[in-house]
Scaffold this active site. Structure first.
Site, PDB file in Angstrom:
ATOM      1  N   PHE A  69       1.024  -1.234   0.041  1.00 10.42           N
ATOM      2  CA  PHE A  69      -0.092  -0.007   0.000  1.00 10.42           C
ATOM      3  C   PHE A  69       0.883   1.394   0.139  1.00 10.42           C
ATOM      4  O   PHE A  69       1.890   1.231   0.512  1.00 10.42           O
ATOM      5  CB  PHE A  69      -0.795  -0.018   1.109  1.00 10.42           C
ATOM      6  CG  PHE A  69      -1.812   1.425   1.350  1.00 10.42           C
ATOM      7  CD1 PHE A  69      -2.875   1.649   0.675  1.00 10.42           C
ATOM      8  CD2 PHE A  69      -1.038   2.327   2.176  1.00 10.42           C
ATOM      9  CE1 PHE A  69      -3.464   2.641   0.719  1.00 10.42           C
ATOM     10  CE2 PHE A  69      -1.739   3.382   2.233  1.00 10.42           C
ATOM     11  CZ  PHE A  69      -3.148   3.753   1.612  1.00 10.42           C
ATOM     12  N   HIS A  80       0.755  32.339   7.199  1.00  8.99           N
ATOM     13  CA  HIS A  80      -0.227  32.974   8.046  1.00  8.99           C
ATOM     14  C   HIS A  80      -1.509  32.427   8.053  1.00  8.99           C
ATOM     15  O   HIS A  80      -2.374  33.172   7.454  1.00  8.99           O
ATOM     16  CB  HIS A  80       0.010  34.283   8.151  1.00  8.99           C
ATOM     17  CG  HIS A  80       1.579  34.711   8.460  1.00  8.99           C
ATOM     18  ND1 HIS A  80       2.202  34.832   9.561  1.00  8.99           N
ATOM     19  CD2 HIS A  80       2.347  35.137   7.484  1.00  8.99           C
ATOM     20  CE1 HIS A  80       3.635  35.229   9.450  1.00  8.99           C
ATOM     21  NE2 HIS A  80       3.685  35.197   8.239  1.00  8.99           N
ATOM     22  N   HIS A  84      -0.207  29.242  13.797  1.00  9.30           N
ATOM     23  CA  HIS A  84       1.055  29.495  13.372  1.00  9.30           C
ATOM     24  C   HIS A  84       1.911  30.491  14.048  1.00  9.30           C
ATOM     25  O   HIS A  84       1.606  30.948  14.738  1.00  9.30           O
ATOM     26  CB  HIS A  84       0.880  29.953  11.757  1.00  9.30           C
ATOM     27  CG  HIS A  84       0.194  31.438  11.682  1.00  9.30           C
ATOM     28  ND1 HIS A  84      -0.962  31.375  12.065  1.00  9.30           N
ATOM     29  CD2 HIS A  84       0.767  32.681  11.597  1.00  9.30           C
ATOM     30  CE1 HIS A  84      -1.130  32.807  12.017  1.00  9.30           C
ATOM     31  NE2 HIS A  84       0.001  33.704  11.591  1.00  9.30           N
ATOM     32  N   ASP A  86       4.428  33.586  14.080  1.00 13.79           N
ATOM     33  CA  ASP A  86       4.991  34.805  13.172  1.00 13.79           C
ATOM     34  C   ASP A  86       6.302  35.103  13.681  1.00 13.79           C
ATOM     35  O   ASP A  86       6.823  35.331  14.725  1.00 13.79           O
ATOM     36  CB  ASP A  86       4.053  36.176  13.858  1.00 13.79           C
ATOM     37  CG  ASP A  86       2.798  36.449  13.170  1.00 13.79           C
ATOM     38  OD1 ASP A  86       2.349  35.514  12.344  1.00 13.79           O
ATOM     39  OD2 ASP A  86       2.246  37.422  13.486  1.00 13.79           O
ATOM     40  N   HIS A  90       8.395  39.341  10.161  1.00 14.69           N
ATOM     41  CA  HIS A  90       7.032  39.498   9.683  1.00 14.69           C
ATOM     42  C   HIS A  90       6.720  40.988   9.657  1.00 14.69           C
ATOM     43  O   HIS A  90       5.968  41.353   8.633  1.00 14.69           O
ATOM     44  CB  HIS A  90       6.057  38.684  10.321  1.00 14.69           C
ATOM     45  CG  HIS A  90       4.669  38.493   9.838  1.00 14.69           C
ATOM     46  ND1 HIS A  90       4.421  38.610   8.718  1.00 14.69           N
ATOM     47  CD2 HIS A  90       3.545  38.594  10.567  1.00 14.69           C
ATOM     48  CE1 HIS A  90       3.131  38.548   8.301  1.00 14.69           C
ATOM     49  NE2 HIS A  90       2.634  38.519   9.707  1.00 14.69           N
ATOM     50  N   HIS A 216       2.348  43.484  16.960  1.00 11.80           N
ATOM     51  CA  HIS A 216       3.213  42.919  16.101  1.00 11.80           C
ATOM     52  C   HIS A 216       4.538  43.825  15.994  1.00 11.80           C
ATOM     53  O   HIS A 216       5.595  43.326  16.026  1.00 11.80           O
ATOM     54  CB  HIS A 216       2.761  42.889  14.795  1.00 11.80           C
ATOM     55  CG  HIS A 216       1.789  41.822  14.608  1.00 11.80           C
ATOM     56  ND1 HIS A 216       0.364  41.668  14.858  1.00 11.80           N
ATOM     57  CD2 HIS A 216       1.887  40.488  13.981  1.00 11.80           C
ATOM     58  CE1 HIS A 216      -0.144  40.690  14.642  1.00 11.80           C
ATOM     59  NE2 HIS A 216       0.613  39.937  14.059  1.00 11.80           N
TER      60      HIS A 216
HETATM   61 ZN   LIG Z   1       0.997  35.612  11.476  1.00 14.21          ZN
END
Ligand SMILES: [Zn+2]
Length: 266
Positions: A69, A80, A84, A86, A90, A216
């Site tokens: 198989f 993103h 996930h 960063d 980023h 961020h």
């Molecule tokens: Zn992100």
């Protein structure tokens, strides 16, 4: 005699410090392991402006001519989406890429800060510096390198895009509503407490209506990665857990799919 007395008294001093000063790591042989990643599939939530989502293409599934198989797939995904990482690059030209983040920064004790009651009353709630101070009053000072996990209560809304993001209009990210970190709290956690990473059970370390993505900017400029769309934070205790957050090792990547677990001792 005097030196022995000093040794004993300094031992007592050390023993009376809060656990945070020297976090004990759980015993991997007996600890409970909580999966904080969502599986990648056709339901996986991406940012509304993402050009594509998760694709899994079947290359083979069945009996091979030689009698065994065999199955195999090809996958394709923007960095993103889903659970996930960063990477600092980023939002920071000089930030580390996904493959450059030191592993020690991604394997560390966790501090879970719960704002789910406030977020239930206000979908645009942002973690305040007072929330962090209250947490520290109850649990002790957040140690350098700690992976901070913000529990907003948004996890159970996954994978309903409208419930989770506040709006499900394709291609439009201008009407999103979900809670996350606030600017002052992020500055405090990143610059004063030297957190190792900022995680959250919503789609972004900035709240839904954000236009400047200031959290961020603050975190990634300081080489502190973000961990987004985390699952099951309800199950992680406010202190005592360790986090292992291993992203796909994409050379030069600005982020990528993340397998993250919390390890909780007895
Ligand atoms: Zn992100």
């Amino acid at each position: 005699m005097k030196s022995r007395y000093l040794a004993v008294s300094s031992f007592l001093l050390l023993a009376s410090l809060p656990l945070h000063a020297a976090p004990k790591s759980p015993n991997l042989a007996t600890a409970k392991v909580i999966d904080l990643s969502y599986a990648f599939d056709g339901q996986t939530i991406y940012w509304p402006t993402s050009p594509s989502s998760f694709k899994l293409e079947k290359l083979a599934f069945g009996d091979a001519p030689a009698g065994y198989f065999y199955s195999s797939y090809a996958f394709c995904t923007p960095e993103h989406g889903g659970t996930h990482l960063d990477a600092p690059i980023h939002f920071s030209r000089t930030g580390r890429t996904a493959d450059q983040i030191p592993l020690r920064q991604l394997i560390a004790p966790a501090a879970v800060i719960d704002v789910s009651r406030k977020a239930a009353a206000n979908a645009d709630y942002r973690l305040s510096i007072d929330d962090v101070r209250d947490w520290e009053k109850a649990h002790g000072t957040i140690a350098a390198g700690t992976i901070v996990l913000l529990r907003t209560g948004w996890g159970p809304r996954w994978p309903d895009r409208k419930q989770y993001l506040g709006d499900d209009t394709p291609g439009d990210a201008s009407h999103l509503h979900f809670p996350s970190y606030g600017k002052e709290a992020a500055e405090f956690l990143v610059l004063e407490r030297r957190a190792g990473a900022l995680g959250v059970d919503t789609a972004s370390i900035d709240f839904g209506p954000s236009k400047d993505f200031i959290v961020h900017q603050i975190a990634l400029a300081a080489q502190v990665p973000g961990l987004e769309n985390l699952a099951r934070l309800e199950e992680v205790p406010e202190t005592g857990a360790w986090v292992i957050a291993l992203p796909m090792k994409i050379a030069g990547g600005s982020g990528g799919p993340l397998r993250i677990v919390a390890v909780v001792g007895d």
